[in-house]
Write a protein that holds these residues in place. Structure first.
Motif, PDB file in Angstrom:
ATOM      1  N   MET A 172       0.620  -1.230   0.088  1.00  0.00           N
ATOM      2  CA  MET A 172      -0.074  -0.027  -0.114  1.00  0.00           C
ATOM      3  C   MET A 172       0.959   1.332  -0.030  1.00  0.00           C
ATOM      4  O   MET A 172       0.583   2.251  -0.690  1.00  0.00           O
ATOM      5  CB  MET A 172      -0.751   0.010   1.196  1.00  0.00           C
ATOM      6  CG  MET A 172      -1.802   1.176   1.544  1.00  0.00           C
ATOM      7  SD  MET A 172      -3.076   0.938   0.189  1.00  0.00           S
ATOM      8  CE  MET A 172      -4.192   1.830   0.992  1.00  0.00           C
ATOM      9  N   ALA A 173       1.907   1.372   0.849  1.00  0.00           N
ATOM     10  CA  ALA A 173       2.710   2.383   0.842  1.00  0.00           C
ATOM     11  C   ALA A 173       3.680   2.814  -0.264  1.00  0.00           C
ATOM     12  O   ALA A 173       3.611   3.773  -0.948  1.00  0.00           O
ATOM     13  CB  ALA A 173       3.874   2.287   2.001  1.00  0.00           C
ATOM     14  N   ARG A 174       4.009   1.609  -1.207  1.00  0.00           N
ATOM     15  CA  ARG A 174       4.720   1.716  -2.193  1.00  0.00           C
ATOM     16  C   ARG A 174       3.540   2.459  -3.480  1.00  0.00           C
ATOM     17  O   ARG A 174       4.005   3.283  -4.234  1.00  0.00           O
ATOM     18  CB  ARG A 174       5.344   0.512  -2.683  1.00  0.00           C
ATOM     19  CG  ARG A 174       6.501   0.137  -1.887  1.00  0.00           C
ATOM     20  CD  ARG A 174       7.016  -1.128  -2.342  1.00  0.00           C
ATOM     21  NE  ARG A 174       8.131  -0.940  -2.999  1.00  0.00           N
ATOM     22  CZ  ARG A 174       8.824  -1.878  -3.470  1.00  0.00           C
ATOM     23  NH1 ARG A 174       8.386  -3.294  -3.698  1.00  0.00           N
ATOM     24  NH2 ARG A 174      10.059  -1.782  -3.980  1.00  0.00           N
ATOM     25  N   GLU A 232      -4.283   7.245 -10.235  1.00  0.00           N
ATOM     26  CA  GLU A 232      -3.106   6.269 -10.073  1.00  0.00           C
ATOM     27  C   GLU A 232      -3.401   5.261  -9.239  1.00  0.00           C
ATOM     28  O   GLU A 232      -2.544   4.197  -9.423  1.00  0.00           O
ATOM     29  CB  GLU A 232      -1.783   6.988 -10.125  1.00  0.00           C
ATOM     30  CG  GLU A 232      -1.584   8.005 -11.184  1.00  0.00           C
ATOM     31  CD  GLU A 232      -1.119   7.283 -12.585  1.00  0.00           C
ATOM     32  OE1 GLU A 232      -0.504   6.311 -12.376  1.00  0.00           O
ATOM     33  OE2 GLU A 232      -1.681   7.718 -13.428  1.00  0.00           O
ATOM     34  N   MET A 233      -3.820   5.319  -7.934  1.00  0.00           N
ATOM     35  CA  MET A 233      -3.886   4.502  -7.039  1.00  0.00           C
ATOM     36  C   MET A 233      -4.476   3.290  -7.424  1.00  0.00           C
ATOM     37  O   MET A 233      -4.049   1.954  -6.984  1.00  0.00           O
ATOM     38  CB  MET A 233      -4.692   4.942  -5.762  1.00  0.00           C
ATOM     39  CG  MET A 233      -3.751   5.712  -4.568  1.00  0.00           C
ATOM     40  SD  MET A 233      -2.356   4.617  -3.971  1.00  0.00           S
ATOM     41  CE  MET A 233      -3.398   3.587  -3.030  1.00  0.00           C
ATOM     42  N   ARG A 234      -5.499   3.306  -8.262  1.00  0.00           N
ATOM     43  CA  ARG A 234      -6.290   2.185  -8.702  1.00  0.00           C
ATOM     44  C   ARG A 234      -5.029   1.186  -9.542  1.00  0.00           C
ATOM     45  O   ARG A 234      -5.022  -0.180  -9.141  1.00  0.00           O
ATOM     46  CB  ARG A 234      -7.403   2.300  -9.624  1.00  0.00           C
ATOM     47  CG  ARG A 234      -8.355   3.064  -9.058  1.00  0.00           C
ATOM     48  CD  ARG A 234      -9.581   3.455  -9.997  1.00  0.00           C
ATOM     49  NE  ARG A 234     -10.754   4.331  -9.186  1.00  0.00           N
ATOM     50  CZ  ARG A 234     -10.779   5.409  -9.659  1.00  0.00           C
ATOM     51  NH1 ARG A 234     -10.186   6.133 -10.603  1.00  0.00           N
ATOM     52  NH2 ARG A 234     -11.912   6.298  -8.942  1.00  0.00           N
ATOM     53  N   ARG A 266      -0.954  -3.267  -9.141  1.00  0.00           N
ATOM     54  CA  ARG A 266       0.509  -3.914  -9.524  1.00  0.00           C
ATOM     55  C   ARG A 266       1.465  -4.155  -8.424  1.00  0.00           C
ATOM     56  O   ARG A 266       1.894  -5.284  -8.395  1.00  0.00           O
ATOM     57  CB  ARG A 266       0.908  -2.450 -10.497  1.00  0.00           C
ATOM     58  CG  ARG A 266       2.480  -2.973 -11.058  1.00  0.00           C
ATOM     59  CD  ARG A 266       2.881  -2.054 -11.953  1.00  0.00           C
ATOM     60  NE  ARG A 266       2.770  -0.528 -11.486  1.00  0.00           N
ATOM     61  CZ  ARG A 266       3.648   0.074 -10.578  1.00  0.00           C
ATOM     62  NH1 ARG A 266       4.749  -0.604 -10.559  1.00  0.00           N
ATOM     63  NH2 ARG A 266       3.506   1.192 -10.350  1.00  0.00           N
ATOM     64  N   ARG A 267       1.396  -3.348  -7.361  1.00  0.00           N
ATOM     65  CA  ARG A 267       2.055  -3.339  -6.290  1.00  0.00           C
ATOM     66  C   ARG A 267       1.497  -4.822  -5.289  1.00  0.00           C
ATOM     67  O   ARG A 267       2.472  -5.452  -4.673  1.00  0.00           O
ATOM     68  CB  ARG A 267       1.959  -2.373  -5.329  1.00  0.00           C
ATOM     69  CG  ARG A 267       2.859  -0.922  -5.898  1.00  0.00           C
ATOM     70  CD  ARG A 267       4.393  -1.289  -6.229  1.00  0.00           C
ATOM     71  NE  ARG A 267       5.159  -0.242  -6.508  1.00  0.00           N
ATOM     72  CZ  ARG A 267       6.491  -0.242  -6.611  1.00  0.00           C
ATOM     73  NH1 ARG A 267       7.257  -1.464  -6.485  1.00  0.00           N
ATOM     74  NH2 ARG A 267       7.033   0.827  -6.920  1.00  0.00           N
TER      75      ARG A 267
END
Length: 172
Positions: free
Chosen positions: A1-3, A155-157, A162-163
């Motif tokens: 989540m942080a990345r 972008e968070m979506r 991906r992360r």
């Protein structure tokens, strides 16, 4: 989540540098905004899911460019330059054209206006250089917060998916 938060904040920073800033102001120094805006020191971690984009060099009050408002003179008056004042490549008034640097023999002050004498003899005229005011209105020009919020949400979506897949692949 942080990345994914950090990736989204960096994408927002790039959007502000490449699109928002150049469309809102007359850019004189191409590197200024990229040098000023950073997330270093305010990045998200596992224990602190918060990221902040801030002005690292604090040279220009960027919040006033976003919110608008009134600039007050610290003491005396603010000299508002006219088109007759020469500016440097960075958009600032050159040293020799600032009110204190002008030749006192040629400068004429009438009310709240500063003029300079131009010409010789009977062809002499006055040219307006500065208008003196106790305060000046600064209009809101750059939507930093709106752009940041829009880009981070968008972008968070993709970054989160991906992360997350990356974290599951690398899990021990």
């Amino acid at each position: 989540m942080a990345r994914s938060l950090n990736d989204s904040a960096e994408a927002a920073r790039q959007q502000i540098i490449t699109s928002t800033w150049p469309s809102a102001v007359a850019v004189k120094n191409q590197r200024f905004i990229s040098a000023a805006l950073t997330t270093a020191g305010q990045r998200a971690t596992k224990s602190n899911l918060r990221v902040e984009l801030y002005d690292r060099i604090n040279r220009v009050p960027l919040t006033r460019l976003e919110d608008g408002g009134t600039k007050q003179a610290k003491s005396g008056m603010i000299a508002i330059p006219t088109k007759a004042i020469r500016r440097g490549s960075n958009g600032a008034v050159v040293k020799g054209q600032k009110p204190r640097a002008l030749d006192p023999k040629k400068v004429v002050k009438k009310g709240n206006l500063l003029f300079t004498r131009v010409g010789r003899g009977k062809n002499q005229k006055l040219r307006l250089l500065y208008k003196l005011q106790s305060s000046a209105n600064v209009r809101a020009r750059v939507p930093f917060h709106r752009t940041f919020n829009e880009v981070v949400r968008r972008e968070m979506r993709s970054n989160f998916d991906r992360r997350l897949l990356e974290a599951l692949r690398n899990a021990r």
